[in-house]
Design an enzyme around this catalytic site. Structure first.
Site, PDB file in Angstrom:
ATOM      1  N   CYS A  35       0.819  -1.263   0.032  1.00 56.76           N
ATOM      2  CA  CYS A  35       0.042  -0.023  -0.152  1.00 56.76           C
ATOM      3  C   CYS A  35       0.862   1.303  -0.040  1.00 56.76           C
ATOM      4  CB  CYS A  35      -0.994  -0.104   1.212  1.00 56.76           C
ATOM      5  SG  CYS A  35      -0.109   0.095   2.776  1.00 56.76           S
ATOM      6  N   CYS A 104      -2.520  -2.743   8.550  1.00 50.13           N
ATOM      7  CA  CYS A 104      -2.267  -1.336   9.224  1.00 50.13           C
ATOM      8  C   CYS A 104      -1.860  -1.544  10.541  1.00 50.13           C
ATOM      9  CB  CYS A 104      -3.473  -0.531   8.840  1.00 50.13           C
ATOM     10  SG  CYS A 104      -4.481  -0.640   7.510  1.00 50.13           S
TER      11      CYS A 104
END
Ligand code: FES
Length: 130
Positions: A35, A104
């Site tokens: 990402c 995350c």
């Protein structure tokens, strides 16, 4: 059900411990190649306790919320406890993250570990026995 919990939204909108510690005892930076998000953690250690912690995160909302929550979870805690922080604990404290956003919280775990490893590199006498 909303995609993100109220706790995630709160930490995303009002992140705790954002910033830099100029004379940090340990700094860790990690990124996720997929990402492209980057997380940097600064630690101030006093008497084997995380006296202060700050973060800079260039990333998605979940990465910001995860950094914020992770710093809150280790602030004031013994270094050994901070070292044991898992992404699962961060996600749980946030009242959950969507499955595709769990990475995350992994970034937060890795950034803290990397900052602690930097601290141990600078203070080998403090490093746990291997
Ligand atoms: Fe990669 Fe959130 S999308 S850290």
């Amino acid at each position: 059900m909303a995609l993100y919990s109220d706790t995630v939204m709160d930490h995303f909108r009002n992140p705790r411990n954002v910033g830099v510690i100029e004379d940090a005892d340990g700094v860790g930076e990690v990124g996720n190649a997929k990402c492209g998000d980057i997380m940097k953690i600064y630690l101030k250690i006093e008497d084997d306790v995380v006296a202060d912690v700050k973060f800079e995160t260039f990333g998605c909302g979940s990465a910001i919320a995860s950094s914020s929550m992770a710093t809150e979870l280790i602030k004031g805690k013994p270094v050994a406890e901070a070292m044991a922080l898992t992404n699962r604990a961060v996600a749980e404290a946030l009242d959950g993250l969507p499955a595709h956003k769990l990475h995350c919280s992994v970034l937060a775990e890795e950034a803290i570990r990397s900052a602690l490893e930097d601290y141990y590199r600078k203070h080998p006498e403090k490093a746990p026995e291997k």
